[in-house]
Scaffold this active site. Structure first.
Site, PDB file in Angstrom:
ATOM      1  CE  LYS A  55      -4.330  -1.666   1.976  1.00  0.00           C
ATOM      2  NZ  LYS A  55      -5.347  -1.493   3.038  1.00  0.00           N
ATOM      3  CE  LYS A  70      -9.050  -9.592  -2.536  1.00  0.00           C
ATOM      4  NZ  LYS A  70      -9.440  -9.618  -1.180  1.00  0.00           N
ATOM      5  CE  LYS A 130     -12.628  -1.559   0.196  1.00  0.00           C
ATOM      6  NZ  LYS A 130     -12.401  -2.865   0.822  1.00  0.00           N
TER       7      LYS A 130
HETATM    8  P1  ADP Z   1     -11.743  -5.871  -0.910  1.00  0.00           P
HETATM    9  O1  ADP Z   1     -10.733  -6.790  -1.515  1.00  0.00           O
HETATM   10  O2  ADP Z   1     -12.892  -5.610  -1.778  1.00  0.00           O
HETATM   11  O3  ADP Z   1     -11.057  -4.626  -0.375  1.00  0.00           O
HETATM   12  P2  ADP Z   1     -11.616  -6.702   1.796  1.00  0.00           P
HETATM   13  O4  ADP Z   1     -10.160  -6.927   1.621  1.00  0.00           O
HETATM   14  O5  ADP Z   1     -12.064  -5.520   2.584  1.00  0.00           O
HETATM   15  O6  ADP Z   1     -12.297  -6.638   0.356  1.00  0.00           O
HETATM   16  O7  ADP Z   1     -12.215  -8.022   2.403  1.00  0.00           O
HETATM   17  C1  ADP Z   1     -13.270  -8.116   3.329  1.00  0.00           C
HETATM   18  C2  ADP Z   1     -13.603  -9.585   3.519  1.00  0.00           C
HETATM   19  O8  ADP Z   1     -14.116 -10.147   2.312  1.00  0.00           O
HETATM   20  C3  ADP Z   1     -12.413 -10.461   3.891  1.00  0.00           C
HETATM   21  O9  ADP Z   1     -12.881 -11.474   4.775  1.00  0.00           O
HETATM   22  C4  ADP Z   1     -11.999 -11.064   2.571  1.00  0.00           C
HETATM   23  O10 ADP Z   1     -11.327 -12.312   2.733  1.00  0.00           O
HETATM   24  C5  ADP Z   1     -13.328 -11.235   1.869  1.00  0.00           C
HETATM   25  N1  ADP Z   1     -13.166 -11.105   0.420  1.00  0.00           N
HETATM   26  C6  ADP Z   1     -12.845  -9.963  -0.245  1.00  0.00           C
HETATM   27  N2  ADP Z   1     -12.800 -10.175  -1.559  1.00  0.00           N
HETATM   28  C7  ADP Z   1     -13.083 -11.489  -1.747  1.00  0.00           C
HETATM   29  C8  ADP Z   1     -13.193 -12.325  -2.898  1.00  0.00           C
HETATM   30  N3  ADP Z   1     -13.008 -11.845  -4.114  1.00  0.00           N
HETATM   31  N4  ADP Z   1     -13.510 -13.631  -2.724  1.00  0.00           N
HETATM   32  C9  ADP Z   1     -13.714 -14.118  -1.494  1.00  0.00           C
HETATM   33  N5  ADP Z   1     -13.626 -13.401  -0.382  1.00  0.00           N
HETATM   34  C10 ADP Z   1     -13.317 -12.093  -0.478  1.00  0.00           C
HETATM   35 NA    NA Z   2      -8.552  -5.680   0.227  1.00  0.00          NA
END
Ligand code: ADP
Ligand code: NA
Length: 330
Positions: A114, A197, A200
């Site tokens: 980051k 993956k 957001k």
């Molecule tokens: P993002 O990647 O959108 O920023 P976060 O990192 O805030 O999402 O993740 C919040 C929760 O959602 C965590 O428990 C993470 O493991 C799960 N998560 C996020 N993206 C995925 C995904 N593409 N598939 C499965 N689980 C996910």
């Molecule tokens: Na994330």
């Protein structure tokens, strides 16, 4: 006998939680309520480690809590609260920070990623100490199990090290938590770029399905998902990541197995798979969206539920913090 304590949280940011958050985390959170003692937090203190607009922040915090509830988090069986409403998180983080080596914190790969993305100018001390706050979140509740994805594994290791270090320096105080690999959770990939993956922070919104998206938008995104030039619906994440992702989503949403789905679509085309998948995803997501909107329209009721959650969480967190302070000599 007491049920194992589970702690998990998500940041209030972006416009909505997405299908990855739902199928990868929330579905599992809901299932854990049957035989665990879950603590589910909206981690707003973590969210401000990158700049946020105050009004958007307030809105996202409420919406995230509403989405937890709409997805099936039950405030009777879980402790559901907003992190900033329980001051013990920031207080214990301070103590744990004094036990964290500068070099140790510097090795956190998420910080390195980051901060190199933001540049030195906009990298803050808050972003640097983020994992220490996460350790406090977990340790305050005597957490036994933490559902973690790959990206949080190193932070959980730090949490375990800090718990052990505090315990050996000051006497047994914290439960050393274990990582939990959720049984049913799926990793969901971007619909346009199925090797990344779903996130957001995706480059294009077309690869993303948000829980608040209109059903028509969801159907369109699934219809336009990237596949491959073959015609066979077969589960092969290496050679056919797009189709494998669609099958994973299908299986997780319906509870059906991949071989069952492969058999059903044997001899059919990608169009058939996408059409049916759009239907099952919309059927699952639409009620969550509607319930979220209902909850958002009644902020007083939502705030009341969150206040009850914050009281429940505070009572437990304060007890742990008092013990830790006492051990330190405060
Ligand atoms: P993002 O990647 O959108 O920023 P976060 O990192 O805030 O999402 O993740 C919040 C929760 O959602 C965590 O428990 C993470 O493991 C799960 N998560 C996020 N993206 C995925 C995904 N593409 N598939 C499965 N689980 C996910
Ligand atoms: Na994330």
């Amino acid at each position: 006998t007491a049920r194992p304590v589970v702690f998990s949280g998500m940041q209030p940011s972006g416009d909505s939680l997405h299908l990855g958050n739902y199928l990868g985390a929330l579905v599992n959170w809901v299932a854990l309520q049957d035989d665990h003692d879950p603590i589910y937090c909206v981690v707003d203190l973590h969210a401000i480690t990158v700049p946020q607009e105050p009004e958007a922040m307030r809105e996202a915090t409420r919406r995230t809590a509403a989405q937890y509830l709409a997805a099936g988090v039950d405030p009777e069986r879980s402790t559901l609260f907003v992190q900033s409403q329980v001051p013990a998180h920031a207080e214990l983080a301070w103590v744990l920070g004094t036990l964290t080596g500068f070099g140790e914190a510097s090795r956190m790969t998420q910080f390195k990623d980051k901060s190199s993305r933001f540049g030195a100018e906009s990298t803050t001390v808050g972003l640097f100490t983020y994992p220490v706050l996460m350790a406090a979140d977990i340790l305050l509740y005597g957490t036994h199990l933490v559902p973690v994805g790959d990206d949080q594994r190193q932070h959980l290791e730090l949490t375990r090290d800090l718990a052990g270090r505090f315990n050996s320096r000051y006497g047994d105080t914290f439960v050393v938590p274990e990582a939990m690999i959720p049984k049913e959770s799926a990793r969901i990939y971007d619909l346009q770029e199925p090797t990344a993956k779903m996130s957001k922070s995706a480059a294009s919104p077309n690869g993303l399905i948000n829980l608040m998206d209109d059903p028509k938008v969801i159907a369109k995104r699934i219809r336009s998902a990237v596949t491959d030039t073959e015609r066979e619906v077969r589960y092969d994440p290496q050679a056919k990541p797009g189709i494998a992702n669609l099958l994973d989503i299908y299986a997780t949403v319906t509870g059906r197995t991949i071989p069952e789905l492969e058999a059903e679509y044997d001899g059919k085309g990608y169009g058939d798979l996408k059409k049916d998948l759009a239907e099952v995803v919309v059927d699952r997501v639409a009620p969550i969206r509607e319930r979220t909107l209902e909850l958002m329209e009644d902020p007083a009721e939502l705030d009341r539920l969150l206040a009850i959650g914050a009281d429940k969480a505070s009572e437990r967190a304060e007890r742990t913090l008092a013990t830790a302070y006492d051990r330190v000599g405060f």
